[in-house]
Design a protein around this motif. Sequence first.
Motif, PDB file in Angstrom:
ATOM      1  N   LEU A 237       8.061  -0.324  -5.403  1.00 59.89           N
ATOM      2  CA  LEU A 237       7.334   0.853  -4.941  1.00 59.89           C
ATOM      3  C   LEU A 237       7.630   2.095  -5.777  1.00 59.89           C
ATOM      4  N   LYS A 238       8.892   2.289  -6.142  1.00 61.67           N
ATOM      5  CA  LYS A 238       9.222   3.568  -6.770  1.00 61.67           C
ATOM      6  C   LYS A 238       8.807   3.633  -8.234  1.00 61.67           C
ATOM      7  N   HIS A 239       8.208   2.548  -8.724  1.00 65.50           N
ATOM      8  CA  HIS A 239       7.704   2.555 -10.096  1.00 65.50           C
ATOM      9  C   HIS A 239       6.192   2.766 -10.141  1.00 65.50           C
ATOM     10  N   VAL A 240       5.627   3.123  -9.006  1.00 67.88           N
ATOM     11  CA  VAL A 240       4.182   3.370  -8.913  1.00 67.88           C
ATOM     12  C   VAL A 240       3.978   4.759  -8.295  1.00 67.88           C
ATOM     13  N   GLU A 241       2.977   5.497  -8.760  1.00 66.44           N
ATOM     14  CA  GLU A 241       2.685   6.830  -8.216  1.00 66.44           C
ATOM     15  C   GLU A 241       2.402   6.730  -6.716  1.00 66.44           C
ATOM     16  N   HIS A 242       2.859   7.727  -5.970  1.00 60.14           N
ATOM     17  CA  HIS A 242       2.577   7.747  -4.530  1.00 60.14           C
ATOM     18  C   HIS A 242       1.078   7.636  -4.257  1.00 60.14           C
ATOM     19  N   ASP A 243       0.304   8.363  -5.073  1.00 62.34           N
ATOM     20  CA  ASP A 243      -1.144   8.424  -4.857  1.00 62.34           C
ATOM     21  C   ASP A 243      -1.800   7.052  -4.949  1.00 62.34           C
ATOM     22  N   TYR A 244      -1.218   6.162  -5.727  1.00 57.97           N
ATOM     23  CA  TYR A 244      -1.806   4.828  -5.850  1.00 57.97           C
ATOM     24  C   TYR A 244      -1.915   4.163  -4.472  1.00 57.97           C
ATOM     25  N   PHE A 245      -0.876   4.299  -3.675  1.00 58.88           N
ATOM     26  CA  PHE A 245      -0.868   3.647  -2.360  1.00 58.88           C
ATOM     27  C   PHE A 245      -1.629   4.454  -1.304  1.00 58.88           C
ATOM     28  N   SER A 246      -1.540   5.797  -1.382  1.00 57.41           N
ATOM     29  CA  SER A 246      -1.981   6.605  -0.241  1.00 57.41           C
ATOM     30  C   SER A 246      -3.337   7.266  -0.403  1.00 57.41           C
ATOM     31  N   ASN A 247      -3.920   7.316  -1.603  1.00 59.00           N
ATOM     32  CA  ASN A 247      -5.189   8.024  -1.793  1.00 59.00           C
ATOM     33  C   ASN A 247      -6.259   7.517  -0.813  1.00 59.00           C
ATOM     34  N   PRO A 248      -6.832   8.422   0.006  1.00 58.25           N
ATOM     35  CA  PRO A 248      -7.783   7.975   1.030  1.00 58.25           C
ATOM     36  C   PRO A 248      -9.036   7.324   0.431  1.00 58.25           C
ATOM     37  N   GLU A 249      -9.399   7.675  -0.813  1.00 59.95           N
ATOM     38  CA  GLU A 249     -10.610   7.113  -1.426  1.00 59.95           C
ATOM     39  C   GLU A 249     -10.326   5.755  -2.078  1.00 59.95           C
ATOM     40  N   ASN A 250      -9.489   5.773  -3.129  1.00 61.15           N
ATOM     41  CA  ASN A 250      -9.260   4.513  -3.849  1.00 61.15           C
ATOM     42  C   ASN A 250      -7.806   4.054  -3.792  1.00 61.15           C
ATOM     43  N   GLY A 251      -7.087   4.531  -2.802  1.00 65.61           N
ATOM     44  CA  GLY A 251      -5.699   4.107  -2.627  1.00 65.61           C
ATOM     45  C   GLY A 251      -5.625   2.668  -2.122  1.00 65.61           C
ATOM     46  N   PHE A 252      -4.560   1.983  -2.474  1.00 68.67           N
ATOM     47  CA  PHE A 252      -4.396   0.567  -2.113  1.00 68.67           C
ATOM     48  C   PHE A 252      -4.304   0.361  -0.597  1.00 68.67           C
ATOM     49  N   CYS A 253      -3.405   1.081   0.051  1.00 66.43           N
ATOM     50  CA  CYS A 253      -3.138   0.801   1.477  1.00 66.43           C
ATOM     51  C   CYS A 253      -4.335   1.082   2.380  1.00 66.43           C
ATOM     52  N   PRO A 254      -4.978   2.274   2.290  1.00 65.56           N
ATOM     53  CA  PRO A 254      -6.109   2.496   3.196  1.00 65.56           C
ATOM     54  C   PRO A 254      -7.224   1.466   2.996  1.00 65.56           C
ATOM     55  N   ASN A 255      -7.457   1.059   1.756  1.00 66.15           N
ATOM     56  CA  ASN A 255      -8.523   0.089   1.497  1.00 66.15           C
ATOM     57  C   ASN A 255      -8.175  -1.308   1.991  1.00 66.15           C
ATOM     58  N   ILE A 256      -6.915  -1.694   1.843  1.00 62.16           N
ATOM     59  CA  ILE A 256      -6.491  -3.009   2.346  1.00 62.16           C
ATOM     60  C   ILE A 256      -6.564  -3.029   3.874  1.00 62.16           C
ATOM     61  N   ARG A 257      -6.116  -1.944   4.510  1.00 59.13           N
ATOM     62  CA  ARG A 257      -6.185  -1.871   5.979  1.00 59.13           C
ATOM     63  C   ARG A 257      -7.622  -1.984   6.458  1.00 59.13           C
ATOM     64  N   LYS A 258      -8.511  -1.280   5.752  1.00 58.94           N
ATOM     65  CA  LYS A 258      -9.927  -1.270   6.122  1.00 58.94           C
ATOM     66  C   LYS A 258     -10.491  -2.680   5.994  1.00 58.94           C
ATOM     67  N   HIS A 259     -10.168  -3.335   4.887  1.00 61.93           N
ATOM     68  CA  HIS A 259     -10.676  -4.691   4.652  1.00 61.93           C
ATOM     69  C   HIS A 259     -10.178  -5.654   5.734  1.00 61.93           C
ATOM     70  N   ALA A 260      -8.885  -5.614   6.000  1.00 61.44           N
ATOM     71  CA  ALA A 260      -8.310  -6.533   6.993  1.00 61.44           C
ATOM     72  C   ALA A 260      -8.988  -6.331   8.351  1.00 61.44           C
ATOM     73  N   LYS A 261      -9.145  -5.093   8.731  1.00 61.72           N
ATOM     74  CA  LYS A 261      -9.741  -4.744  10.020  1.00 61.72           C
ATOM     75  C   LYS A 261     -11.202  -5.224  10.090  1.00 61.72           C
TER      76      LYS A 261
END
Length: 683
Positions: free
Chosen positions: A323-347
């Motif tokens: 995790l600490k080798h990747v920009e915070h924004d990569y995971f959290s960006n509401p538009e193209n961030g990894f986590c919000p998009n994965i959550r949306k897909h799973a749901k």
Amino acid sequence: MKAKYFNIFAMLLLLSQMACVTPKEVGGDPHLTNNVVDWRDEIIYQVLIDRFADGDYSNNYNVDTENDAGYHGGDWQGLIDKLDYIAELGVTTLWISPVVKNVEEDAGFASYHGYWTQDFEATNPHFGDFTMLRKMVDAAHAKGFKVVLDIVVNHVGQAFYYDINKNGQPDDYFIGQGSQIGPIGQNDPASEFLRIQEWDPDFNIDGIQAWTSLGPSGEAPAIFVNYPAINRVPPQPYPFDQDWAYNRKGRVTVWTTPEVCGCESWGCPWDNECLRKQETLGDFPGGLKDINTKDKTVRETLIGIFSRWIDIGDFDGFRIDTLKHVEHDYFSNPENGFCPNIRKHAKEFGKDNFFMFGEAFDGNDNLLGSYTQGEGVDSVFYFSQYYTVFRGAMLGNGDRTCEIARLHCRRKGCSSDPCGGGDDFTQPVYNNVGKTNGPTSEDGQLLNSQQLVVNFIENHDVGRLAFFMGAGWSDDLRMQVIKQALAYLMFTEGIPCLYYGVEQGFTGGNDPANRETMWLDRNYTTQEFKDGHYQSVMKSYDSTGDGMNDTVWQPYDTKNPYFTWIKQLTAIRKAHLELSRGDFNTTYSTTGSSGKDHGIYAFERTYAGKTAVAVFNFDMNQVSETSDGTQSMAVTATPGTTFTDALDSSYTATVTSGGCPAKAGQGCLNVSVPSRGVRLLLY
Ligand SMILES: [Ca+2]
Ligand SMILES: [Ca+2]
Ligand SMILES: [Ca+2]
Ligand SMILES: [Ca+2]
């Protein structure tokens, strides 16, 4: 069982078969299942697939069980075969090592761990194919397990080299600015030569530079290699076979040379810009090439790939590497961030409660907590707790347990400093707001990162806890402290995570010694003086309670004292929801290095009108109490309540109405705990 064979023909055949199928081509519409009621009730068991169980000998190419850094033959069929063994332990979630196809080997080390991605869309043929993977997940779900997939988005394996001298081939040379070249090991320390290793050169914020005999020659070309025999071929899919998909700045150096950023040794603040740049843009040591995770195409591609893995595998969560080798924004960006998009897909495809926790290998709570902010990961490995509680208090002698209280204050906030030092803990550094589409409690309330930290005493990146105990520690003391650590893990707030083999008393040191192979006899032997000389004999343990060892310790043993202790603890945790879901509150800690209460740390867990009190004594020698002789411990339970120790039913303690700083309607409790002991008080 010993095996050493390398059938390159068989391997190429397997690789060519696997390359025909990608996640895109498997299955139609995803039909995903919900398996999780409340993540706080889960108990995770981490499995390193290659080392856990070998259920299919047909995939054992390039296997060498004598080499700690080689493939040993474990696979997904092996995990299926051992599901009952794992179930008996009482754990509920399996975290499996990465499933993607890897660069086969590099510099004499093999990719048995799975962290050297070569193809994001293919399975690692050492472990099985897509059908086998899904069969494994379905078999786990059928037994009530949830399955978490380990993924890496920061880097791929060592797929290319930097052609610094522009001769079209990888070189291990020193090249100086005076255009002189000399082989490694023959450099003159007095010269101004730069160290150059084209596979893994040192970090340069401007990108790795090329030098020829005429001097500087611009940015060094990144040249992808093509060694199909070891599957070191350009990463797949597009754009990972393109140089622009990588940051190309060379390996992180700040760990060993903090002066690069003008900081004291280990003293760079967590948010130091130079430190963050090196850690996020540099290649991971070992030449693992750092992906340009700021790039839009890269982001979209990785979201698509890992959404498909959820569809194919019906996974219930992701464990995210580095995790600490990747920009915070990569995971959290509401538009193209990894986590919000994965959550949306799973749901969208019917999977609620998809859970993502990440590994930031760092003891700094500010850094750990930073990843939980906004729409980032749901949780992190609680490394600060690992250092403070397990490597600190558990290996020490019990001084100043207020440092443990401070740990929890940083996570959740406190109105005052438990060490009395005046530090401000009013602003917790872990997020207390749930994520959009994030995990919920049984009644549908969003859970937050303060409640979901992932707790561990050891994992595949750190030596086993027993390994760090001094040579002077007796076997009995080691076991006692491991038992104490496991109890802490099961009673504290967050999700317990056990590393496979802890239930077999493994003691391996740092990587790769901590990645023991479950089925190899050598992990169950000890040296004993017998017949006039030392020899290797199978370990044994006392299963009858008469003080004499009588039972030989076999692979996958389920009666040994570690296994039975964990089994007891998981059963208690499941039977008492206050231990998994309860509010957490420190009830006793110390600021000194002596006294009747030396070594005591206690906390309360409260849920739905039920209270559990856990009391630990980290003192090496004395029976200690939750009282300094003047004031005992304040608890929320009312006077007259009688608690019983769930680990020793002969011990009871009754709440009194005086002698402690209890609030109105609450009471005081004095508990004594043996040296290196633990009591779990329930009523
Ligand atoms: Ca196998
Ligand atoms: Ca070269
Ligand atoms: Ca990175
Ligand atoms: Ca016995």
